[in-house]
Design a protein around this motif. Structure first.
Motif, PDB file in Angstrom:
ATOM      1  N   PRO A   7      39.663 -27.853  40.555  1.00  0.00           N
ATOM      2  CA  PRO A   7      40.057 -26.444  40.491  1.00  0.00           C
ATOM      3  C   PRO A   7      40.442 -25.896  41.862  1.00  0.00           C
ATOM      4  O   PRO A   7      39.892 -26.311  42.887  1.00  0.00           O
ATOM      5  N   VAL A   8      41.377 -24.955  41.849  1.00  0.00           N
ATOM      6  CA  VAL A   8      41.875 -24.346  43.089  1.00  0.00           C
ATOM      7  C   VAL A   8      41.195 -22.991  43.257  1.00  0.00           C
ATOM      8  O   VAL A   8      41.037 -22.239  42.292  1.00  0.00           O
ATOM      9  N   ILE A   9      40.781 -22.689  44.477  1.00  0.00           N
ATOM     10  CA  ILE A   9      40.148 -21.392  44.762  1.00  0.00           C
ATOM     11  C   ILE A   9      40.815 -20.766  45.987  1.00  0.00           C
ATOM     12  O   ILE A   9      41.534 -21.433  46.742  1.00  0.00           O
ATOM     13  N   GLY A  10      40.558 -19.462  46.174  1.00  0.00           N
ATOM     14  CA  GLY A  10      40.980 -18.772  47.393  1.00  0.00           C
ATOM     15  C   GLY A  10      42.482 -18.675  47.567  1.00  0.00           C
ATOM     16  O   GLY A  10      43.019 -19.079  48.603  1.00  0.00           O
TER      17      GLY A  10
ATOM     18  N   GLU B 251      55.074 -15.540  46.982  1.00  0.00           N
ATOM     19  CA  GLU B 251      54.512 -15.855  48.297  1.00  0.00           C
ATOM     20  C   GLU B 251      53.033 -16.199  48.104  1.00  0.00           C
ATOM     21  O   GLU B 251      52.265 -15.386  47.606  1.00  0.00           O
ATOM     22  N   PHE B 252      52.685 -17.422  48.488  1.00  0.00           N
ATOM     23  CA  PHE B 252      51.283 -17.863  48.406  1.00  0.00           C
ATOM     24  C   PHE B 252      50.657 -17.824  49.796  1.00  0.00           C
ATOM     25  O   PHE B 252      51.315 -18.188  50.793  1.00  0.00           O
ATOM     26  N   SER B 253      49.378 -17.427  49.859  1.00  0.00           N
ATOM     27  CA  SER B 253      48.664 -17.435  51.145  1.00  0.00           C
ATOM     28  C   SER B 253      47.170 -17.606  50.867  1.00  0.00           C
ATOM     29  O   SER B 253      46.712 -17.356  49.748  1.00  0.00           O
ATOM     30  N   PRO B 254      46.399 -18.046  51.881  1.00  0.00           N
ATOM     31  CA  PRO B 254      44.955 -18.194  51.670  1.00  0.00           C
ATOM     32  C   PRO B 254      44.321 -16.849  51.302  1.00  0.00           C
ATOM     33  O   PRO B 254      44.647 -15.817  51.898  1.00  0.00           O
ATOM     34  N   GLY B 255      43.426 -16.879  50.316  1.00  0.00           N
ATOM     35  CA  GLY B 255      42.786 -15.652  49.844  1.00  0.00           C
ATOM     36  C   GLY B 255      41.431 -15.415  50.475  1.00  0.00           C
ATOM     37  O   GLY B 255      40.880 -16.284  51.157  1.00  0.00           O
ATOM     38  N   ASP B 256      40.914 -14.207  50.228  1.00  0.00           N
ATOM     39  CA  ASP B 256      39.609 -13.833  50.774  1.00  0.00           C
ATOM     40  C   ASP B 256      38.483 -14.027  49.762  1.00  0.00           C
ATOM     41  O   ASP B 256      37.314 -13.947  50.100  1.00  0.00           O
ATOM     42  N   THR B 257      38.841 -14.253  48.497  1.00  0.00           N
ATOM     43  CA  THR B 257      37.828 -14.474  47.458  1.00  0.00           C
ATOM     44  C   THR B 257      38.076 -15.826  46.803  1.00  0.00           C
ATOM     45  O   THR B 257      39.117 -16.446  47.016  1.00  0.00           O
TER      46      THR B 257
END
Length: 689
Positions: free
Chosen positions: A548-551, A503-509
């Motif tokens: 690059p992918v973040i968060g 499960e992927f979701s937007p992160g806080d960092t």
């Protein structure tokens, strides 16, 4: 070379707008003092102070140069500085070691921006003005002087005032009450002041006597009693007013025909500040606290390094003796690096001509060679010395361009050349950006970047091409999705099998937040690190434009494995497949870097600057008064992609008066039209490769 005591030294830097004649004045002074036997011309590329090949080619100063000469028993160290804004760091170096500044202006057109910036740059030292090119038919001293008074107040104090027009102009010395004219060789003839100008000169004379009277109570009493000042009283008062900053004397003349320069030199020798006049030095203690100390000729020798010149033949280290007397072969310690350095040569140059010396008194300036590990802003002193001298604060460069070698394999040459230039010019920044795969150079303006690339070619034999620097975009997802990735391969013998549900979701960092909620061992624990590692590696390159992918939050909640065919590699590959699918389904978006912009500008430009920031997709966050009179600070947040040429355009919009800082704050989602262009460009680049 003759020895000079500290009270006989005058350190003078020439400041002002480009093209107003600083180098020509330096050339004329050197010629009059017989330090040179010919009068060089900028057009001929043979002046003493502009001797660098780049300066000769371009016809103007690019760096601060040092030349000394003797006048009336005084040693004058002349620091000629560039007038173009891209080389402000060179001005800072000269001001840091100068005892006084002479701001040069053209005799037509009033006070230019360069003179205003020079006044600000020289805020901590005594200042004088020299109105040059009085032989021009359109010269207008009265207008220039009025402009000086409007800009800098009553400190602008007339000493030499012209009368008449153009080449036929005469000059009146308000202190000596003498009128004279010059012939083409600079020879001076005393003449009676024409009656038509007597009233005008009386008005100017009142100004200077008022200024001199304010330097002491005794002179104030004499002024009100209408008693004349003696020559000695006037010299002392001028020195006192200069040193306190209350008087900025105004001289005038022409470098072309030497008019007024002998008079200026006489006053430099008699009244300008010597190191003894300003012997209290600011120093920094071991605890970082600033304090003051009294410099003296008898104390331990200490040096401040204000300039470094690096070329193919080695490195010249320019210094000012801040205390004591420096003697040849002295052993001093660099308080920055701890390196012991031997001063094997002491040179006091006249441009590119070296004059050897055995010793220099405190306050004097020179250079040495072959120091092991000493650079600009370092303090050299004997063992046990506790204090360092305040470092020069150089303007930070923000104009960034990518450079690439024209010839294959020249990367090492570029790196070597840049390293040398970074030692020499502290207003350059360099980074080898691994992400954008570009070598990036930062400068103060287009001309600065052009000079850097030209030096790389001429000094270090490598030709580079210059292009806009790439913006380091990022990618992320906007919504929560559940996806699976299955890697299955059978090729004889052991196969490969890895299967994950994530499960992927937007992160806080900015990084990857990896969790697992596996029940029943559908994916054994020993494969969990492989899944995480596969995701980490996948984040290096997004699906939209390869950034690059973040968060990202990733929760491994299910999957399956094979007793024989499953391996760490299989699960890394499965995680990679899941990641790509998660990006597609999760509403992948492009993120652009946004920075905090702080612009300091004259208040009258506020509307134009705010309008321009809005055009750059910026958000105004606030406005405040600057500590500088008449200036406003605008704070905004602006996408980095819109800041590429801001250094050039801000200068154009504010006539060089504006300055700014810009620092990355965060990433934000790029507007659709911006993202579309970036993605399209990335596709074309990938296809070209």
């Amino acid at each position: 070379m003759a020895k000079f005591s500290s009270d006989a030294i005058r350190n003078i830097c020439l400041l002002g707008h480009g093209g107003d004649g600083k180098t020509s004045i330096a050339e004329a002074m050197l010629y009059l003092a017989k330090a040179t036997d010919r009068l060089g011309k900028i057009a001929d590329g043979n002046t003493v102070c502009d001797f660098d090949p780049e300066e000769i080619k371009r016809g103007f100063s690019l760096s601060a140069s040092l030349a000394h000469f003797e006048w009336k028993g005084k040693k004058i160290n002349l620091l000629d500085t560039p007038g173009y804004f891209d080389f402000a760091g060179e001005v800072q170096q000269a001001v840091a070691v100068a005892g006084s500044a002479i701001i040069v202006l053209e005799a037509k057109g009033g006070v230019k921006v360069g003179a205003e910036l020079a006044w600000d740059a020289a805020a901590s030292i005594p200042k004088a003005f020299f109105v040059n090119k009085m032989d021009d038919e359109n010269a207008d001293f009265d207008t220039v002087f009025q402009s000086l008074r409007e800009k800098f107040g009553k400190s602008a104090c007339p000493v030499i005032v012209p009368y008449g027009k153009g080449a036929e102009a005469g000059y009146y010395n308000l202190l000596q009450e003498e009128a004279y004219i010059f012939d083409k060789t600079g020879a001076r003839t005393t003449v009676p002041l024409p009656d038509a100008y007597k009233e005008k000169m009386a008005g100017y004379q009142t100004m200077i006597f008022e200024s001199l009277a304010e330097t002491s109570e005794e002179l104030m009493e004499k002024f009100f009693a209408e008693e004349p000042f003696t020559s000695e009283e006037m010299e002392t008062a001028l020195n006192r007013g200069l040193c306190s900053g209350d008087i900025a004397p105004v001289f005038c003349g022409s470098a072309v025909n030497f008019a007024g320069l002998r008079t200026l030199l006489n006053y430099i020798a008699s009244s300008f500040a010597s190191p003894v006049d300003r012997c209290e030095k600011t120093v920094v203690g071991p605890d970082g606290e600033t304090t003051t100390m009294q410099a003296s000729a008898e104390g331990a020798p200490s040096l401040f390094v204000f300039k470094t010149v690096a070329d193919a033949f080695g490195k010249k280290t320019y210094f000012k003796v801040m205390n004591g007397t420096l003697k040849k072969d002295a052993q001093l310690i660099n308080l920055t690096t701890g390196q012991t350095e031997k001063i094997s040569r002491i040179v006091t140059p006249i441009g590119k001509t070296d004059v050897e010396a055995d010793e220099l008194a405190y306050g004097d300036i020179g250079y040495t060679v072959k120091l092991v590990n000493t650079n600009t802003n370092d303090t050299l002193a004997p063992q046990g010395w506790k204090y360092t001298y305040p470092k020069i604060e150089f303007p930070r460069p923000y104009l960034c361009m990518a450079i690439s070698p024209k010839a294959k394999g020249d990367e090492d040459k570029i790196a070597t050349g840049i390293a040398k230039l970074l030692e020499e010019d502290l207003t350059i920044r360099y980074e080898n950006n691994a992400e954008t795969k570009q070598m990036c150079i930062y400068g103060l303006g287009e001309m600065h970047i052009d000079v850097i690339t030209s030096k790389l070619k001429n000094r270090f034999g490598t030709t580079v091409t210059v292009s806009p620097a790439k913006v380091p975009y990022r990618e992320t997802i906007k919504k929560k999705v559940q996806v699976e990735g299955k890697h299955k391969k059978q090729s004889g013998g052991h196969g490969q099998y890895g299967h994950v549900k994530i499960e992927f979701s937007p992160g806080d960092t900015d990084g990857l937040e990896f969790t697992e909620t596996i029940f029943g061992g559908s994916v054994p624990k020993n494969f969990h690190p492989a899944v995480e590692k596969g995701l980490q590696e996948s984040m290096a390159k997004g699906v939209l434009a390869g950034y690059p992918v973040i968060g990202i939050k990733a929760n491994l909640f299910d999957g399956s494995y094979h007793d024989v065919d499953s391996s760490e590699m299989s699960f890394k590959l499965a995680a990679n497949l899941a990641f790509k699918e998660g990006m597609k389904q999760g509403g992948a978006v492009l993120l652009e870097p946004v920075g905090e912009l702080r612009v300091s500008i004259p208040t009258s430009y506020s509307g134009d600057i705010m309008g321009d920031i809005s055009k750059r997709r910026g958000r105004i966050m606030g406005m405040s008064e600057s500590g500088r009179k008449g200036f406003t600070v605008i704070e905004a947040e602006v996408p980095s992609a819109e800041m590429g040429s801001y250094a050039i355009q801000l200068r154009a919009m504010t006539q060089g008066r504006g300055s700014y800082s810009f620092a990355f704050v965060r990433y934000e989602e790029a507007p659709a039209e911006v993202a579309a262009k970036v993605i399209e460009a990335a596709k074309k680049e990938a296809a070209a490769e």
